[in-house]
Design an enzyme around this catalytic site. Structure first.
Site, PDB file in Angstrom:
ATOM      1  N   ASP A   1       0.780  -1.336   0.037  1.00 11.26           N
ATOM      2  CA  ASP A   1       0.044   0.077   0.080  1.00 11.26           C
ATOM      3  C   ASP A   1       0.874   1.303  -0.171  1.00 11.26           C
ATOM      4  O   ASP A   1       1.828   1.503   0.780  1.00 11.26           O
ATOM      5  CB  ASP A   1      -0.806   0.059   1.216  1.00 11.26           C
TER       6      ASP A   1
ATOM      7  N   GLU B   1     -10.603  -2.283   4.465  1.00  5.45           N
ATOM      8  CA  GLU B   1      -8.933  -1.709   4.623  1.00  5.45           C
ATOM      9  C   GLU B   1      -9.060  -0.379   4.239  1.00  5.45           C
ATOM     10  O   GLU B   1      -9.735  -0.141   3.439  1.00  5.45           O
ATOM     11  CB  GLU B   1      -7.982  -2.826   4.033  1.00  5.45           C
TER      12      GLU B   1
HETATM   13  C1  FRU Z   1      -3.801  -3.631   2.830  1.00  4.06           C
HETATM   14  C2  FRU Z   1      -3.307  -4.023   4.022  1.00  4.06           C
HETATM   15  C3  FRU Z   1      -3.633  -3.026   5.213  1.00  4.06           C
HETATM   16  C4  FRU Z   1      -2.645  -3.388   6.396  1.00  4.06           C
HETATM   17  C5  FRU Z   1      -1.469  -3.566   5.097  1.00  4.06           C
HETATM   18  C6  FRU Z   1      -0.206  -4.547   5.819  1.00  4.06           C
HETATM   19  O1  FRU Z   1      -3.305  -4.255   1.679  1.00  4.06           O
HETATM   20  O2  FRU Z   1      -3.612  -5.441   4.451  1.00  4.06           O
HETATM   21  O3  FRU Z   1      -4.821  -3.274   5.768  1.00  4.06           O
HETATM   22  O4  FRU Z   1      -2.261  -2.096   6.974  1.00  4.06           O
HETATM   23  O5  FRU Z   1      -1.895  -4.074   4.097  1.00  4.06           O
HETATM   24  O6  FRU Z   1       0.915  -4.530   5.107  1.00  4.06           O
END
Ligand code: FRU
Length: 499
Positions: free
Chosen positions: A25, A204
């Site tokens: 992300d 998320e």
């Molecule tokens: C989304 C996610 C988020 C989390 C991160 C962990 O892709 O699952 O919810 O904070 O990636 O790397």
């Protein structure tokens, strides 16, 4: 010998990638003192997901990036998961001795030593030197909800009317809102979404912002973006939805019916996208960028020294559609600086026995194409590699569907669900379809009818020149115009230095 990054197979030439190792992300996107900051979920120890850090890069134009050392590393509270950053202009936090500075808000992820259960808590860090060094706040974590296990990805905004900071968090199957006077103490104000939108996966990476509605002077609406995680039952994998509605500083209300599901992108590879904070009012854009991959296969894509890229940055706007207010996405104008040379055609007629070929073109392309169907049932564009591989982008008029077909696009065997053809509903616009495409070494981004429908897909074709072919099925079609811009690599300065 290690090859320079711009020479590596599949290395995007105008999309952001980490120099090496794993990225997911985008995080902490904020503009401050002439620099766009892009942080990202980063595993410096390998090319698959692992103990999460925040990688860091800065840019003056959102196209050329300077890589900086990782900004946040795991500590006694755990890994550093996704989050956001803001400029604390008035030193509400008291961390900047009366001046302004950057505050990052993120999720600390660890295992509770008492219960052995996963624990996700919110923390902050701040920088006194324009994001070069970060100090974790001594009072971390600043927000704990013991009962909620999936509790992450804080997005923080300044809410002018209530004169409060607002934090929106993803909490499993809904979003939760908190407010604060100082970024350090947070109070719960409301929740949204238990029975709204898609629940095909865990919620998320929220984002929340207000936008003007184009063509409706004075009308504004709030947008809530929610990414939903991969689930084995759904071939689409991880995707991003949005809601349009109102936000009163405490909670969000949906302007659409709860069962309405709106997708930010109908492709397979745009996830966890959020927007930049603190872009100056004179600029006024709401700029979005997503992680160009999908949790279904992100750990297996066929790159060697690094893994994953970001989408191109896009400007978000709202338009008043027949069905209601909807989001549109347009590539940022800065990308036009990459244009090197142009080819242009108009009034081409294509038929099943008479496709049109561009001849050999490069690999880094911006393509604008406008067509009328005439009596053709399907019209499209094939991106062909020298190895006979092809990626199709087209429109099926009977079903009113835009599609991408990457079944034979190149390397597809690294995951059984990567090869696919998939679609998005699209209405003709005054009898026409217009497509604006960005083609890099390993991706296709399609903006249809001025960004009303967007599809972003990874592809892994053989390297080397490509050919574009326009085709029609079961009738003829009129290509009103075709423009191909050959784009420069963002590494072109480095390339010329090493010659
Ligand atoms: C989304 C996610 C988020 C989390 C991160 C962990 O892709 O699952 O919810 O904070 O990636 O790397």
């Amino acid at each position: 010998m290690k090859s320079a990054i711009y020479e590596e197979k599949f290395r995007p030439q105008f999309h952001f990638t980490p120099e090496a190792n794993w990225m997911n992300d985008p995080n902490g996107m904020v503009y401050y003192e002439g620099e766009y900051h892009l942080f990202y979920q980063y595993h410096p120890g390998g090319t698959t997901w692992g103990p999460m850090h925040w990688g860091h890069a800065i840019s003056k134009d959102l196209i050329h990036w300077e890589h900086l050392p990782a900004a946040l590393e795991p500590d006694e509270h755990g890994f550093i998961f996704s989050g956001s950053a803001v400029v604390d202009w008035k030193d509400s936090s008291g961390l900047f001795t009366g001046g302004s500075g950057l505050v990052a808000l993120f999720t600390h992820h660890d295992t509770n030593p008492e219960t052995q259960e996963v624990r996700q808590r919110q923390s902050i860090a701040y920088s006194l030197d324009k994001g070069r060094n970060w100090i974790k706040y001594e009072g971390n974590p600043v927000l704990i909800e013991k009962q909620i296990i999936d509790f992450r990805d804080p997005k923080v905004i300044w809410h002018e009317e209530s004169q409060r900071w607002v934090m929106v968090l993803a909490a499993g199957d809904h979003a939760r809102f908190y407010n604060s006077p100082d970024l350090k103490s947070w109070s719960f104000t409301g929740e949204f979404g238990l029975s709204d939108g898609s629940h095909d996966g865990v919620w998320e990476c929220p984002d929340l912002f207000e936008l003007s509605v184009e063509g409706a002077p004075g009308r504004k609406q709030w947008v809530l973006i929610i990414s939903i995680g991969d689930h084995p039952d759904h071939p689409e994998g991880s995707r991003t939805q949005y809601f349009v509605g109102d936000f009163d500083g405490r909670t969000f209300t949906n302007s659409n019916s709860p069962e309405t599901v709106l997708w930010v992108d109908h492709g397979r590879d745009n996830y966890a996208g959020v927007t930049w904070s603190d872009i100056p009012e004179e600029d006024g854009r709401r700029i979005f960028l997503g992680w160009m991959s999908n949790w279904k296969y992100a750990n297996f894509t066929p790159t060697v020294t690094w893994r994953s890229a970001m989408t191109i940055p896009r400007v978000l706007s709202l338009i008043n559609h027949e069905e209601g207010v909807r989001l549109v996405q347009r590539p940022i104008d800065e990308l036009q600086h990459l244009r090197l040379s142009k080819q242009y055609w108009e009034e081409l007629h294509v038929a099943p026995e008479k496709p049109f070929s561009s001849g050999k073109v490069g690999e880094l392309l911006e393509v604008r194409l406008e067509f009328e169907m005439d009596d053709a049932k399907l019209v499209g564009l094939k991106l062909k590699s020298s190895m006979g591989e092809e990626t199709l982008v087209g429109y099926d008029v009977r079903a009113s569907l835009l599609f991408i077909d990457r079944l034979a696009s190149g390397q597809v065997d690294f995951h059984q669900q990567f090869a696919c053809r998939h679609e998005a509903p699209l209405q003709l616009d005054n009898g026409r379809v217009s497509l604006h495409l960005f083609l890099d070494n390993s991706s296709v981004e399609v903006f249809a009818n001025d960004g009303k429908v967007v599809m972003t897909d990874l592809i892994f074709p053989a390297s080397g020149g490509k050919e574009l072919e326009l085709f029609a099925e079961a009738g003829t079609a009129k290509i009103v115009s075709l423009t191909i811009d050959h784009l420069n690599s963002i590494y072109s300065n480095l390339k010329s230095k090493s010659l």
